[in-house]
Scaffold this active site. Structure first.
Site, mmCIF file in Angstrom:
data_model
loop_
_atom_site.group_PDB
_atom_site.id
_atom_site.type_symbol
_atom_site.label_atom_id
_atom_site.label_comp_id
_atom_site.label_asym_id
_atom_site.label_seq_id
_atom_site.Cartn_x
_atom_site.Cartn_y
_atom_site.Cartn_z
ATOM 1 N N SER A 150 114.835 14.368 -32.870
ATOM 2 C CA SER A 150 113.462 14.525 -33.371
ATOM 3 C C SER A 150 113.451 15.578 -34.470
ATOM 4 C CB SER A 150 112.544 14.993 -32.244
ATOM 5 O OG SER A 150 111.300 15.421 -32.774
ATOM 6 N N TYR A 163 111.103 20.966 -25.758
ATOM 7 C CA TYR A 163 111.455 19.712 -26.451
ATOM 8 C C TYR A 163 112.349 19.988 -27.666
ATOM 9 C CZ TYR A 163 110.409 15.125 -28.611
ATOM 10 O OH TYR A 163 110.483 13.870 -29.167
ATOM 11 N N LYS A 167 116.141 18.676 -28.226
ATOM 12 C CA LYS A 167 116.481 17.802 -29.360
ATOM 13 C C LYS A 167 117.499 18.464 -30.284
ATOM 14 C CE LYS A 167 113.899 14.246 -28.242
ATOM 15 N NZ LYS A 167 114.493 12.971 -27.840
HETATM 16 P P1 NAP Z 1 107.226 6.703 -24.941
HETATM 17 O O1 NAP Z 1 106.426 5.672 -25.646
HETATM 18 O O2 NAP Z 1 106.544 7.739 -24.130
HETATM 19 O O3 NAP Z 1 108.320 5.943 -24.045
HETATM 20 C C1 NAP Z 1 109.228 6.705 -23.306
HETATM 21 C C2 NAP Z 1 110.213 5.788 -22.628
HETATM 22 O O4 NAP Z 1 111.129 6.621 -21.883
HETATM 23 C C3 NAP Z 1 109.571 4.838 -21.647
HETATM 24 O O5 NAP Z 1 110.221 3.599 -21.705
HETATM 25 C C4 NAP Z 1 109.834 5.516 -20.304
HETATM 26 O O6 NAP Z 1 109.954 4.626 -19.207
HETATM 27 C C5 NAP Z 1 111.177 6.134 -20.546
HETATM 28 N N1 NAP Z 1 111.467 7.205 -19.583
HETATM 29 C C6 NAP Z 1 110.696 8.269 -19.252
HETATM 30 N N2 NAP Z 1 111.316 9.010 -18.320
HETATM 31 C C7 NAP Z 1 112.494 8.382 -18.042
HETATM 32 C C8 NAP Z 1 113.571 8.655 -17.166
HETATM 33 N N3 NAP Z 1 113.578 9.747 -16.371
HETATM 34 N N4 NAP Z 1 114.611 7.783 -17.137
HETATM 35 C C9 NAP Z 1 114.619 6.685 -17.918
HETATM 36 N N5 NAP Z 1 113.638 6.382 -18.785
HETATM 37 C C10 NAP Z 1 112.583 7.228 -18.833
HETATM 38 O O7 NAP Z 1 108.134 7.524 -25.985
HETATM 39 P P2 NAP Z 1 108.557 7.193 -27.484
HETATM 40 O O8 NAP Z 1 107.563 7.824 -28.380
HETATM 41 O O9 NAP Z 1 108.906 5.777 -27.622
HETATM 42 O O10 NAP Z 1 109.884 8.100 -27.590
HETATM 43 C C11 NAP Z 1 111.187 7.556 -27.467
HETATM 44 C C12 NAP Z 1 112.187 8.614 -27.915
HETATM 45 O O11 NAP Z 1 111.909 8.991 -29.259
HETATM 46 C C13 NAP Z 1 112.138 9.900 -27.102
HETATM 47 O O12 NAP Z 1 113.432 10.428 -26.955
HETATM 48 C C14 NAP Z 1 111.300 10.810 -27.953
HETATM 49 O O13 NAP Z 1 111.570 12.170 -27.694
HETATM 50 C C15 NAP Z 1 111.766 10.387 -29.326
HETATM 51 N N6 NAP Z 1 110.833 10.725 -30.399
HETATM 52 C C16 NAP Z 1 109.604 10.174 -30.446
HETATM 53 C C17 NAP Z 1 108.749 10.519 -31.495
HETATM 54 C C18 NAP Z 1 107.378 9.950 -31.630
HETATM 55 O O14 NAP Z 1 106.665 10.360 -32.561
HETATM 56 N N7 NAP Z 1 106.953 9.026 -30.803
HETATM 57 C C19 NAP Z 1 109.181 11.436 -32.469
HETATM 58 C C20 NAP Z 1 110.446 11.971 -32.378
HETATM 59 C C21 NAP Z 1 111.278 11.596 -31.342
HETATM 60 P P3 NAP Z 1 108.706 4.365 -18.207
HETATM 61 O O15 NAP Z 1 107.809 3.477 -19.013
HETATM 62 O O16 NAP Z 1 109.284 3.699 -17.032
HETATM 63 O O17 NAP Z 1 108.107 5.713 -17.937
#
Ligand code: NAP
Length: 254
Positions: A150, A163, A167
């Protein structure tokens, strides 16, 4: 989603594990891989209906996928997850460490539980999955590992000490493991998204944030998935390792 015609499928015959693929960025990555002909293990923690729906969409398009529950911050559950993929398909070519959570609050209000939960999943989970899968890839003498970092790990973000630390750790881990696995043709790279429209960011969006994004908009999950697909599928990416690729509308310009 639509499966590409067979001759264009760059991941045909390959097996991919995508952690946290029931929703958001992980789901988009799973679908993008499936369109390229990969067999995809759609990991999730608790959203079984959402994971089943992603798998159903892949299968309806003529692809192959399976939904597998595992809390990837737990060693025994990671080992069981990887064993199930090996029993089903016998190899793992691609690992995407995508599962992640936030527990945002300012440092002085941050409880040890908030710190630990984020480190356990966002950093230790990456270590556990990479360790389990790298044993298989070392034997295969090939593999591609992509870690979702991130911009917070590069530039910091108030309210995200846990976080950002996790990261930033993922970025250091990526570079070290890239060096350790390079001799067996396994590449390890990180993708650092900025603000992407998902459940994770739905409560933090504001006009204030847009001021810091040169392209003036939030990113979409398919834009992150496109970069991950390049690293997993493109022939040119075979010569790319230990790098961090920002998909952030220009937030970070190193
Ligand atoms: P999200 O929509 O909240 O989805 C998170 C996913 O992680 C869901 O599929 C969830 O599964 C799964 N998860 C949560 N806890 C878990 C565990 N203990 N074991 C296995 N799976 C688990 O998040 P996102 O925005 O797509 O983010 C995905 C990645 O991108 C993350 O690493 C996040 O830090 C990174 N990221 C996101 C952004 C952003 O702006 N969105 C920016 C930078 C980085 P369940 O549905 O079963 O809970």
């Amino acid at each position: 989603m639509e499966l590409l015609p067979e001759t264009y499928q760059r991941l045909r015959g390959q097996v991919a594990v995508v952690t946290g693929a029931s929703r958001g960025i992980g789901r988009a990555i799973a679908l993008a891989f499936a369109a390229e002909g990969a067999k995809v293990a759609v990991n999730y923690a608790s959203s079984s209906a959402a994971a089943d729906e992603a798998v159903a969409e892949i299968i309806a398009a003529g692809g192959e996928a399976v939904a597998l529950a595992a809390d990837v911050s737990k060693t025994d559950q990671v080992d069981a997850l990887i064993s199930k993929v090996m029993e089903k398909w016998g190899r793992i070519d691609i690992l995407v460490n995508n599962a992640g959570i936030t527990r945002d609050t300012l440092l002085l209000r941050m409880k040890l539980e908030d710190w630990q939960a984020v480190i356990d999943l966002n950093l230790t989970g990456v270590f556990l999955c990479t360790k389990a899968v790298s044993k298989i890839m070392l034997k295969q003498r090939s593999g591609r590992i992509i870690n979702i970092a991130s911009v917070a790990g590069q530039m910091g973000n108030p309210g995200q000490a846990n976080y950002s630390a996790a990261k930033a750790g993922v970025i250091g881990f990526t570079k070290t493991v890239a060096k350790e696995l390079a001799s067996r043709a396994i590449t390890v790279n990180a993708v650092a998204p900025g603000f992407i429209t998902t459940d994770m960011t739905k409560d933090v969006k504001s006009d204030d944030i847009l001021k810091y994004i040169p392209l003036g908009r939030y990113g979409e999950v398919d834009e992150v998935a496109g970069m991950v697909k390049f690293l997993a599928a493109d022939a040119a990416a075979a010569y790319v390792t230990g790098q961090v690729f920002n998909v952030d509308g220009g937030m970070v310009m190193a």
